[in-house]
Scaffold this active site. Sequence first.
Site, PDB file in Angstrom:
ATOM      1  N   ASP A  30     -23.405 117.973  26.695  1.00 23.52           N
ATOM      2  CA  ASP A  30     -23.209 118.952  26.390  1.00 23.52           C
ATOM      3  C   ASP A  30     -22.223 119.429  27.697  1.00 23.52           C
ATOM      4  OD1 ASP A  30     -23.546 121.209  25.855  1.00 23.52           O
ATOM      5  OD2 ASP A  30     -25.701 121.455  26.555  1.00 23.52           O
ATOM      6  N   ASP A 125     -19.553 121.305  20.930  1.00 25.99           N
ATOM      7  CA  ASP A 125     -19.509 120.955  22.535  1.00 25.99           C
ATOM      8  C   ASP A 125     -20.282 120.296  22.993  1.00 25.99           C
ATOM      9  OD1 ASP A 125     -21.422 123.019  21.906  1.00 25.99           O
ATOM     10  OD2 ASP A 125     -21.414 123.880  23.175  1.00 25.99           O
ATOM     11  N   GLU A 126     -20.622 118.996  21.857  1.00 28.89           N
ATOM     12  CA  GLU A 126     -22.052 118.235  21.993  1.00 28.89           C
ATOM     13  C   GLU A 126     -21.682 117.156  20.704  1.00 28.89           C
ATOM     14  OE1 GLU A 126     -27.037 119.615  22.372  1.00 28.89           O
ATOM     15  OE2 GLU A 126     -25.631 120.832  21.090  1.00 28.89           O
TER      16      GLU A 126
END
Length: 429
Positions: A30, A125-126
């Site tokens: 993350d 973003d993950e």
Amino acid sequence: MSDVCKLGTVPNLQSPDPLAWDGPAVGLLDLDAFFASVEQLDHPEWRGRPVIVGGSADRRGVVSTASYEARRYGVHSAMPSATARRLCPDAIWTRGNFARYREMSAQVMAILGDETPLVEQVSIDEAFFDVTPGRYSRESPIEICRRVQRRVAELGVTCSIGLGVNKTVAKIASEREKPRGLTAVLPGTERAFLAPLPVGAMSGVGPATQERLRRMGIRTLGELSRADAAELERTFGVLGPRMALRAAGLERSSVAEAAAPEDVKSVSNERTFSEDLTERDQVRAGVAHVSEMVGRRLRRKGLRGRTVTLKVKYDATHARTAQRPLAEPTDDERVFGRVALALLDELWQPGMRVRLLGVGVSGFDDDRPAQMSLFGGGADEAGEGRDRSALGRVADALRERFGDDAVGYGRDLRFKDRTSDTAPMHKDA
């Protein structure tokens, strides 16, 4: 030593050796305050200052990401910009540069790809990744995660990583130490790690589910893991026993390779309006406006779908959706947009206020033969459809070359200053 290794804060590992990992190893990377971190990277003078990426408070914007400096004031993602401005009046605001964020995200995902082919990106973003020993490497999963963090930091941003035997544990672990945290839940210790945590720590357990569990006397994941399976099924259906299994750390999950374009299940767009729409012509124009955005993205991806979904949000907390199949797959907003307009009567009546409109198209994997028109239609109708589709592609090409404002419809002009300046929400699922 604890069986949960918070490696971001405990650098000196002692026996039992956590590097001797035995069993599945699933990580969740993350990126820390990603959009704001990229802005601080690109604007060195903003480092150490509160930065908020999102729409303006005066146009019903919402916060996309807040830097950790802004979070100290209570600002968080999805918060109304007006609230964020009140909490942190001295913050630096930017609408964001999503092309730049996608570029940086691709570099991070490439780092994960260097370690394993099993990388499942779940958002910009993950990403989940599988580094089970013996599958593609005999190296310790913890050492791999450390190397990933170092390489990501070299790009100028940071990440937090959770490591466990399944996705549920990895996701929860990734939230334990932020920013720049690495939390590893050693195989066999999942239940002890999860038990004291509130049920809301587990993804998919929202406020409504939490309240129903609370009425059953269940507040922690440990209590959920021990709950009666039959009672859970009566209350939540088949998802009930599955929640208990996840709460016990017994979920069996696999990391899939990144989905190819043909694996996308739906494409949608949403727009929030700076002022509520109340008149029929306004609302209909809004549906057509959002449909055009979806059509552009469908053609860019080479996708055609045969199911249309319309979403209407009336205020900050109330929304409804309706769905209808098409006779044949299409990427033409003039076709699926008409169906979205027809669905409007199921969701909206004159006098109702509209805060947000969303349109989605799905059903890309349905290969049923196209239905012929009952009333002929023949070559003229088919030719008209090809002309409309060709016109859409020409308009797409002009916008790609000269910008989004190069070509537009009269209806779009009325929304030029009436939509929230938060970046438009568009999703592939």
